[in-house]
Scaffold this motif. Structure first.
Motif, PDB file in Angstrom:
ATOM      1  N   GLN A   1     -12.474  12.615 -44.318  1.00  0.00           N
ATOM      2  CA  GLN A   1     -11.823  11.368 -43.944  1.00  0.00           C
ATOM      3  C   GLN A   1     -12.379  10.835 -42.624  1.00  0.00           C
ATOM      4  O   GLN A   1     -12.629   9.636 -42.492  1.00  0.00           O
ATOM      5  N   ALA A   2     -12.586  11.732 -41.676  1.00  0.00           N
ATOM      6  CA  ALA A   2     -13.140  11.327 -40.387  1.00  0.00           C
ATOM      7  C   ALA A   2     -14.553  10.763 -40.544  1.00  0.00           C
ATOM      8  O   ALA A   2     -14.924   9.790 -39.873  1.00  0.00           O
ATOM      9  N   LYS A   3     -15.326  11.363 -41.430  1.00  0.00           N
ATOM     10  CA  LYS A   3     -16.680  10.858 -41.682  1.00  0.00           C
ATOM     11  C   LYS A   3     -16.630   9.464 -42.275  1.00  0.00           C
ATOM     12  O   LYS A   3     -17.406   8.575 -41.895  1.00  0.00           O
ATOM     13  N   GLN A   4     -15.719   9.257 -43.212  1.00  0.00           N
ATOM     14  CA  GLN A   4     -15.574   7.940 -43.834  1.00  0.00           C
ATOM     15  C   GLN A   4     -15.159   6.892 -42.806  1.00  0.00           C
ATOM     16  O   GLN A   4     -15.596   5.738 -42.857  1.00  0.00           O
ATOM     17  N   LEU A   5     -14.326   7.302 -41.850  1.00  0.00           N
ATOM     18  CA  LEU A   5     -13.861   6.395 -40.806  1.00  0.00           C
ATOM     19  C   LEU A   5     -14.842   6.287 -39.643  1.00  0.00           C
ATOM     20  O   LEU A   5     -14.584   5.572 -38.684  1.00  0.00           O
ATOM     21  N   GLU A   6     -15.951   7.018 -39.724  1.00  0.00           N
ATOM     22  CA  GLU A   6     -17.008   7.005 -38.707  1.00  0.00           C
ATOM     23  C   GLU A   6     -16.496   7.454 -37.340  1.00  0.00           C
ATOM     24  O   GLU A   6     -16.935   6.967 -36.300  1.00  0.00           O
ATOM     25  N   ILE A   7     -15.573   8.397 -37.346  1.00  0.00           N
ATOM     26  CA  ILE A   7     -15.057   8.941 -36.098  1.00  0.00           C
ATOM     27  C   ILE A   7     -16.109   9.878 -35.507  1.00  0.00           C
ATOM     28  O   ILE A   7     -16.617  10.761 -36.198  1.00  0.00           O
ATOM     29  N   PRO A   8     -16.472   9.702 -34.249  1.00  0.00           N
ATOM     30  CA  PRO A   8     -17.487  10.569 -33.636  1.00  0.00           C
ATOM     31  C   PRO A   8     -17.084  12.047 -33.731  1.00  0.00           C
ATOM     32  O   PRO A   8     -15.895  12.381 -33.596  1.00  0.00           O
ATOM     33  N   SER A   9     -18.051  12.899 -33.950  1.00  0.00           N
ATOM     34  CA  SER A   9     -17.763  14.327 -34.084  1.00  0.00           C
ATOM     35  C   SER A   9     -17.098  14.889 -32.830  1.00  0.00           C
ATOM     36  O   SER A   9     -16.287  15.816 -32.908  1.00  0.00           O
ATOM     37  N   SER A  10     -17.422  14.300 -31.677  1.00  0.00           N
ATOM     38  CA  SER A  10     -16.824  14.765 -30.424  1.00  0.00           C
ATOM     39  C   SER A  10     -15.321  14.487 -30.355  1.00  0.00           C
ATOM     40  O   SER A  10     -14.601  15.104 -29.562  1.00  0.00           O
TER      41      SER A  10
END
Length: 240
Positions: free
Chosen positions: A133-142
């Protein structure tokens, strides 16, 4: 030093918290006073109920306790709904408002939608699913750990509150008469209802400027922070 008398109030989106404004804090704190409160039930705010009207009431009380020559509000998604509600309540208090990825479609059956979405909460607490989900939302890995922590702290009833408020939100009646400069932004990959909201806000109000950012989705402030920051800075400066 003069710009330090200008407060920038950043309101985050649902399911996140103040971390989503990290790049904005670094960029704007040189010239402005920056405030990134956490909405009820998010981050370190332990309130168990969320409503847009109650949040506006609380923000106005907190603003009453400080003194700034100018106050500008920047809101993302759910935070944009709060931001617009805030400035429409007392427009004379605010210098600018920036609305990012805001929905104002008043979707049908908001209570049913809220309950159905809340049923998915256990899935979002799964670390593997949260990473997807975070990848889809383009949330930085940090920022993933903060994002994942936020998903863990949201209760089912709170999530229902958030989805209900978000899906039933309507534009304030005075939106087309607001006298302050309004910047409305969205990514080109946003859904059509968010783009429709942009058109509705700008209709008949000469103070509204709309910007679509190519390639961006529901992730402008953090995935496209440089473009976002420079656009907001230019808007503030040109309308100061």
């Amino acid at each position: 030093m003069e710009k330090k008398r200008h407060l920038l109030l950043f309101l985050h989106g649902g399911g996140t918290s103040s971390w989503m404004w990290n790049e904005q804090v670094k960029f704007f704190e040189r010239d402005y006073t920056v405030w990134t409160p956490e909405l009820p039930g998010h981050g370190r705010n332990e309130e168990k109920h969320f409503s847009i009207d109650d949040t506006v009431d609380q923000l106005l009380r907190e603003l009453d306790a400080v003194s700034f020559e100018r106050i500008s509000v920047i809101g993302f998604s759910l935070g944009a709904q709060v931001a617009l509600s805030l400035v429409s309540r007392q427009p004379e208090r605010f210098k600018h408002v920036v609305l990012v990825s805001m929905l104002a479609a008043s979707l049908p059956f908001p209570k049913v939608m809220a309950k159905a979405t809340a049923m998915m909460l256990p899935l979002s607490r799964n670390r593997t699913f949260a990473k997807l989900q975070a990848k889809q939302l383009e949330i930085p890995s940090s920022d993933f750990e903060r994002y994942f922590s936020d998903t863990q702290s949201i209760t089912k009833s709170l999530l229902e509150n958030i989805i209900y408020e978000n899906s039933r939100f309507k534009l304030p009646q005075n939106v087309h008469e607001l006298p302050l400069p309004i910047l409305v932004m969205a990514g080109a990959k946003e859904n059509r209802l968010i783009k429709k909201t942009m058109v509705e806000i700008s209709r008949g109000n000469k103070h509204v400027k709309t910007i679509i950012v190519e390639e961006a989705g529901h992730s402008l402030p953090y995935a496209y922070s440089s473009i976002f920051n420079e656009t907001v800075q230019r808007f503030l400066s040109q309308n100061d």
